[in-house]
Design a protein around this motif. Sequence first.
Motif, mmCIF file in Angstrom:
data_model
loop_
_atom_site.group_PDB
_atom_site.id
_atom_site.type_symbol
_atom_site.label_atom_id
_atom_site.label_comp_id
_atom_site.label_asym_id
_atom_site.label_seq_id
_atom_site.Cartn_x
_atom_site.Cartn_y
_atom_site.Cartn_z
ATOM 1 N N UNK A 44 -12.306 -4.493 3.583
ATOM 2 C CA UNK A 44 -11.752 -2.697 3.309
ATOM 3 C C UNK A 44 -9.888 -2.569 3.440
ATOM 4 N N UNK A 45 -8.838 -3.167 3.831
ATOM 5 C CA UNK A 45 -8.233 -3.583 4.105
ATOM 6 C C UNK A 45 -6.812 -2.887 3.439
ATOM 7 N N UNK A 47 -15.975 -14.464 28.801
ATOM 8 C CA UNK A 47 -16.609 -13.123 27.508
ATOM 9 C C UNK A 47 -14.893 -12.461 27.970
ATOM 10 N N UNK A 48 -14.583 -12.014 26.570
ATOM 11 C CA UNK A 48 -12.948 -11.451 26.486
ATOM 12 C C UNK A 48 -13.718 -10.448 25.409
ATOM 13 N N UNK A 49 -12.555 -8.711 25.775
ATOM 14 C CA UNK A 49 -13.235 -7.787 24.657
ATOM 15 C C UNK A 49 -11.739 -7.503 24.678
ATOM 16 N N UNK A 50 -11.597 -6.681 23.007
ATOM 17 C CA UNK A 50 -10.576 -6.308 22.788
ATOM 18 C C UNK A 50 -11.095 -4.748 22.134
ATOM 19 N N UNK A 51 -10.190 -4.148 22.091
ATOM 20 C CA UNK A 51 -9.977 -2.535 21.719
ATOM 21 C C UNK A 51 -8.983 -1.914 20.758
ATOM 22 N N UNK A 52 -9.731 -1.342 19.640
ATOM 23 C CA UNK A 52 -8.186 -1.266 18.543
ATOM 24 C C UNK A 52 -8.376 0.228 18.747
ATOM 25 N N UNK A 80 -10.339 0.301 8.943
ATOM 26 C CA UNK A 80 -10.099 -1.077 8.994
ATOM 27 C C UNK A 80 -8.868 -1.510 9.605
ATOM 28 N N UNK A 81 -8.007 -0.135 9.725
ATOM 29 C CA UNK A 81 -6.541 -0.993 10.463
ATOM 30 C C UNK A 81 -7.421 -1.404 12.338
ATOM 31 N N UNK A 97 -9.970 -1.966 12.847
ATOM 32 C CA UNK A 97 -10.671 -3.651 13.131
ATOM 33 C C UNK A 97 -9.703 -4.677 12.952
ATOM 34 N N UNK A 98 -8.394 -4.751 12.707
ATOM 35 C CA UNK A 98 -8.229 -5.826 12.483
ATOM 36 C C UNK A 98 -6.641 -5.619 13.551
ATOM 37 N N UNK A 99 -6.221 -4.637 14.370
ATOM 38 C CA UNK A 99 -5.998 -4.562 15.325
ATOM 39 C C UNK A 99 -7.379 -5.370 16.973
ATOM 40 N N UNK A 100 -8.425 -5.436 17.003
ATOM 41 C CA UNK A 100 -9.143 -5.715 17.351
ATOM 42 C C UNK A 100 -9.305 -6.829 17.198
ATOM 43 N N UNK A 101 -8.919 -7.553 16.076
ATOM 44 C CA UNK A 101 -8.965 -9.484 15.733
ATOM 45 C C UNK A 101 -7.718 -9.892 16.541
#
Length: 535
Positions: free
Chosen positions: A162-163, A274-279, A289-290, A292-296
């Motif tokens: 969806x980018x 374990x690690x976690x990221x937050x967009x 979509x932005x 999600x990309x940032x979280x990745x």
Amino acid sequence: MEKLKVVIVDDEERICQLIQALVKWDEMGMQVAGMAHNGIEACEIVRKVSPDILITDIRMPGCSGLELIEKVKNSCPELEIIVISGYAHFEYAQQAIRFGVGHYLLKPINKAELTEILEKLKKKISQRRESEKNKEELIQRAQKNESHMRSRFILELFDGNFANLQEILSTEMLEENYHIYIKPGLIQAFCLKMDCEENALGDSSVDVLMEKAKEILERNLKDKCLELVMEIRGFYCLGFVNYESRYQDEIRRVLKNALNQIEVQRAIFKQVDFSMSLGSSSREIKDLPHSAEEAQKLIYQRLVKGSGRLLEHMGEESSMQGEKMLDKYLREITHAAETLSLEIADQAVEYLQEKVRGIRNPRGCEIQELVYCAADIFGACIQMPERAAQLEKFRKQCEQCSNIDKLFECLRMFQREHIEKIVESRENERVRPVRKAKEYIQNHYGEPLTLEEVSEEVGLSPNYFSVLFKKTQGEGFARYLINVRIEQAKLLLRETNYPIVEICRKVGYNDLKHFTQTFEKITDVKPSTYRKLYG
């Protein structure tokens, strides 16, 4: 629906009674069909009542929980099992997971967690029975299944589908196509990542751990969110949350708390991180979509910041100049490939690693990409067979690295593995004609063999063959042939009654005197004496 039958097994009677008291069995459509205090007794009860669910301690006298699980799984493969374990004995629970046990509880037993697992098993058993009743109908239903469509959206979102199509995202489109219901408020993507060394866990253990992590996230978030969608993909749990804007700080706190709970798995399994990221958050669906990309991208910051963290905000621009680094790496790794030098190859990796250490505001995603590019360059330099497949395998190994040192060690080992393969291959190419020549000599030693004849047989020039043979065997062709002939002569002298003159001819000598002199020079005795001593 008929009540599900449950059997409880623990060597402590009070634990059995506690489990029975914690759950409202009638309301859940279940009944406790039996209790046992050791594995042998439990086997008998299982045989008699054919329960749907077995709750068992892992350590018991007589017949351990593991032995019980193995026995009942053999006779009742569809029996659902919940394992109870203490931290001190969790290695046994790990073994139970390998037997196919999908759920475990740690002492002291938590009522909410036990109830949640029982509800999941009830749903699972119900679905299985429905499937057995009408498989075809269930397949058609699954294709339209709401959960399936919601999960599909998450995977498409994080794949970047969806980018470039942000304008098509709307509340109506998500409701109609994916059964996702967004309310006014903030929307924000997140990414949970589990790292572990390659082959440290079996596939079933990974599945259980990731499912457990997803359960913890859901348990913590579901009452705080307007909408929550998650999906597991391998070592990742990907998703997004929709919540009222006034709860933004609360959501962040809840995610950190959930990560801390998930990190308990690290204390149990030890080899996992374990690690976690937050967009970024937004009120607009088109910005998802932005996020999600940032979280990745942010999840790679664990390489820099360390695992066990909630990673947010990339920060200032990195000072990394990947192209300049790779220019020098290319020169060094080209030299390493030409000379097949492990030492020079290691130095090329050390150079990159030192340069990365000196970067201001390093970004994990850029470092990861640098290592991928280096591996690609190395593959080209050595003309790696099946390069695309090998690089894909390498990338999967890198994905499991939780810090920069492990990442560069992965690159170093990748280079070493393939250089050693080339060295071994070339060594085999060098040894192969010599091995073929030795086989030919063994089959024709009784004939008047020459260096030229054997070298032609193996397809090499006489001069090159002579040098190669001596380098490989440690002695020249002529000396090797003499030794083969004399060894055969000794064998014939010991085990046959052939006259010495005939043995002389059989091993390739036409002159008896020359044969006798050669034999004596090597063995210190004449052929006739050798026969008397050993024949």
